[in-house]
Design an enzyme around this catalytic site. Structure first.
Site, PDB file in Angstrom:
ATOM      1  N   ASP A 204     -39.879 -22.561  14.844  1.00 20.45           N
ATOM      2  CA  ASP A 204     -40.869 -22.434  14.332  1.00 20.45           C
ATOM      3  C   ASP A 204     -41.757 -21.760  13.719  1.00 20.45           C
ATOM      4  OD1 ASP A 204     -42.116 -24.470  11.618  1.00 20.45           O
ATOM      5  OD2 ASP A 204     -43.380 -25.246  13.291  1.00 20.45           O
ATOM      6  N   HIS A 205     -42.211 -21.495  13.072  1.00 18.35           N
ATOM      7  CA  HIS A 205     -43.440 -20.128  12.459  1.00 18.35           C
ATOM      8  C   HIS A 205     -45.009 -21.381  13.329  1.00 18.35           C
ATOM      9  CE1 HIS A 205     -40.842 -18.343   9.494  1.00 18.35           C
ATOM     10  NE2 HIS A 205     -40.977 -17.686  11.012  1.00 18.35           N
TER      11      HIS A 205
ATOM     12  N   THR B  89     -44.318 -25.556   9.642  1.00 18.98           N
ATOM     13  CA  THR B  89     -43.383 -26.344   8.920  1.00 18.98           C
ATOM     14  C   THR B  89     -42.098 -25.041   8.501  1.00 18.98           C
ATOM     15  OG1 THR B  89     -44.443 -26.550   6.980  1.00 18.98           O
ATOM     16  CG2 THR B  89     -45.213 -27.947   8.316  1.00 18.98           C
ATOM     17  N   HIS B  90     -41.760 -24.712   9.169  1.00 20.13           N
ATOM     18  CA  HIS B  90     -40.282 -23.622   9.326  1.00 20.13           C
ATOM     19  C   HIS B  90     -39.703 -23.809  10.251  1.00 20.13           C
ATOM     20  CE1 HIS B  90     -43.377 -20.753   6.712  1.00 20.13           C
ATOM     21  NE2 HIS B  90     -42.377 -22.675   5.329  1.00 20.13           N
ATOM     22  N   LEU B  91     -39.058 -25.039  10.605  1.00 23.70           N
ATOM     23  CA  LEU B  91     -38.116 -25.719  11.552  1.00 23.70           C
ATOM     24  C   LEU B  91     -37.313 -25.174  11.572  1.00 23.70           C
ATOM     25  CD1 LEU B  91     -40.945 -27.093  11.661  1.00 23.70           C
ATOM     26  CD2 LEU B  91     -39.031 -28.784  13.370  1.00 23.70           C
TER      27      LEU B  91
END
Length: 506
Positions: A295-296, A444-446
């Site tokens: 994630d980021h 929220t870039h899983l």
């Protein structure tokens, strides 16, 4: 072959960005019956269409409401929003439509994902979008997603862009295209002042077709496996609690980097030791399921305004930079986002009523985490392991120093009263580390939990077929071997476009 009412050619699990694309493209085959199952509501959240309202959407029922485990490197748990409803996370995200850098996808190919280099994906990036006024060799002209930069950007963000260029960074021509480094206005999926979700662009127009069935409020609990083949799904209608089954020639999981491994593990497909620990009968030992989570993480440098900051008209983050840190050699590993709000709902901690932010995001993390099942209720246990690899912390600190240099450039003198976080007192590496530990959040870039390839921990092959199970594919962010150096939505659309073509062509 004729189909009985509960039998389909394709079942798509999840109606988010990937599922909406798959449903629309697969149902273009007139002789194919398609079922789409979505755990959330068919009605969008009332605030969803108002672009500047997106930070508030994570507090609604259209978010699954997950949080990470307490992170070993920081001692904190953080919210991990995921969209729940027809449209998925495209209902609640920040509406940035930006491809990862070409080096990301060329690295996918080198890792064993043949056919997924940037040149391979480019036709599908283009197929997904209408990006008027750009180079048609690079950008789409007739795709469902209508994307464009803010016109005009917020004045304070224009000043931030000038400050970045004055600080020595390149002014990008098309930062969303996947080929450039530097700073520039980013594409947004905002059309005539309203959010355009995946459902708006793809699913709702396709839902009029007689061969496409969409069932909302339908949570898939497990896959139906006969021998080595997936033959269907079991799902529960949430408002009644009754159990249903549906069968298909092919099932495609599009439930995202959390939902897809969760469904696999609930079905007995995953790391056998974990499945036994939580009381699930093992159908197939597939160790990579739920592993490789990325994630980021981001933090924000916040400034109090010296004069009134104009109210947001779009998504708060209209201008973005992609840059290399000193440790990066190939893909950019830092994203800098200029934001026209410094309120607590945006910055994630005590903000100020009138201000702006420069957010810093580590977009090529070395840290890897997991998605696992909790015993009993089988809910996902999400451990992104933020900053578990200290290289990510060092990159974040370098990014903070770059952001603060931009923030102090003369182009912002008329806008900047003072830095309120991390604050002038935070100068040393250790002070900045402490700031990151107490204030970081999930961007929220899983991705990555059902990774593509042929390594020991790979879950799907290059055609997205699950290793060891016939009739089952995965097409969402979970199959990405590594998370792209950008917001992931545009890549998910392109991935799903290519997946649909692979499925149709057998």
């Amino acid at each position: 072959m004729s189909k009985t009412p509960n039998t389909y050619d394709y079942i798509v699990v999840g109606a988010g960005a990937a599922g909406s694309v798959l449903a629309a493209r697969l149902s273009q085959c007139a002789d194919a019956r398609v079922l789409v199952l979505e755990a959330g509501s068919a009605s969008p959240p009332p605030l969803s269409s108002i672009p500047q309202g997106w930070p508030l959407l994570s507090t609604t029922e259209w978010n699954w409401g997950d949080s990470s485990t307490v992170q070993s490197a920081t001692g904190r748990s953080v919210p991990v929003p995921r969209g729940r409803g027809v449209g998925g996370s495209s209902l609640i995200n920040g509406m940035i439509f930006m491809r990862g850098h070409r080096a990301n996808f060329d690295a996918w190919r080198e890792s064993g994902a043949a056919g997924w280099a940037f040149a391979d994906l480019l036709p599908y990036f283009k197929r997904s979008e209408t990006a008027s006024g750009r180079d048609p060799a690079l950008r789409g002209t007739i795709g469902p997603m209508v994307v464009a930069p803010a016109d005009p950007p917020n004045e304070v963000l224009t000043a931030c862009l000038s400050a970045a260029v004055d600080s020595g960074h390149r002014r990008a021509v098309d930062i969303s295209g996947g080929l450039e480094l530097g700073f520039g206005p980013v594409d947004l999926n905002i059309v005539e002042g309203k959010r355009q979700s995946a459902a708006d662009a793809y699913l709702w127009p396709a839902a009029r077709r007689s061969n496409l069935d969409l069932v909302s409020d339908a949570a898939v609990h497990r896959l139906l496996i006969e021998g080595s083949r997936c033959v269907g799904v079991e799902y529960v209608k949430s408002y009644r609690g009754d159990i249903h089954e549906a069968w298909a020639d092919e099932v495609i999981l599009a439930a995202g980097a959390v939902g897809s491994p969760q469904i696999l593990m609930r079905s007995g497909i995953g790391p056998q030791s974990h499945l036994r620990d939580v009381g699930v009968d093992v159908c197939l030992d597939l160790p990579g399921v739920g592993a490789n989570l990325q994630d980021h993480a981001w933090v924000m440098v916040a400034y109090r305004g010296a004069r009134p900051v104009p109210p947001a008209r779009n998504n708060h983050g209209e201008i973005i930079g992609l840059i290399h840190s000193g440790a990066s050699e190939m893909a950019p590993d830092l994203q800098i986002i200029f934001g026209d709000s410094s309120g607590p709902e945006f910055v994630g901690f005590d903000g100020v009523d009138n201000g702006f932010v420069i957010a810093v995001c580590v977009v090529q993390p070395f840290s890897r985490g997991t998605v696992r099942l909790s015993s009993g209720d089988m809910r996902p246990v999400i451990d992104p392991n933020y900053f578990g690899d200290d290289r990510d912390m060092r990159t974040m600190i370098e990014g903070l120093r770059i952001a603060r240099k931009i923030g102090m450039a003369s182009q912002l003198d008329d806008w900047r009263a003072e830095e309120v976080s991390p604050g002038a007192a935070a100068e040393s590496d250790e002070e900045l580390r402490a700031f990151v530990r107490r204030s970081f959040g999930s961007y929220t870039h899983l991705a990555g939990t059902c990774a593509m390839g042929h390594k020991a921990n790979s879950v799907v092959d290059a055609e997205l077929r699950v290793h060891g199970v016939d009739g089952l594919r995965i097409a969402d962010a979970s199959v990405m071997p590594t998370v792209p150096s950008a917001n992931t939505a545009a890549t998910v659309y392109a991935l799903a476009e290519r997946a649909a073509e692979l499925i149709i062509n057998g």
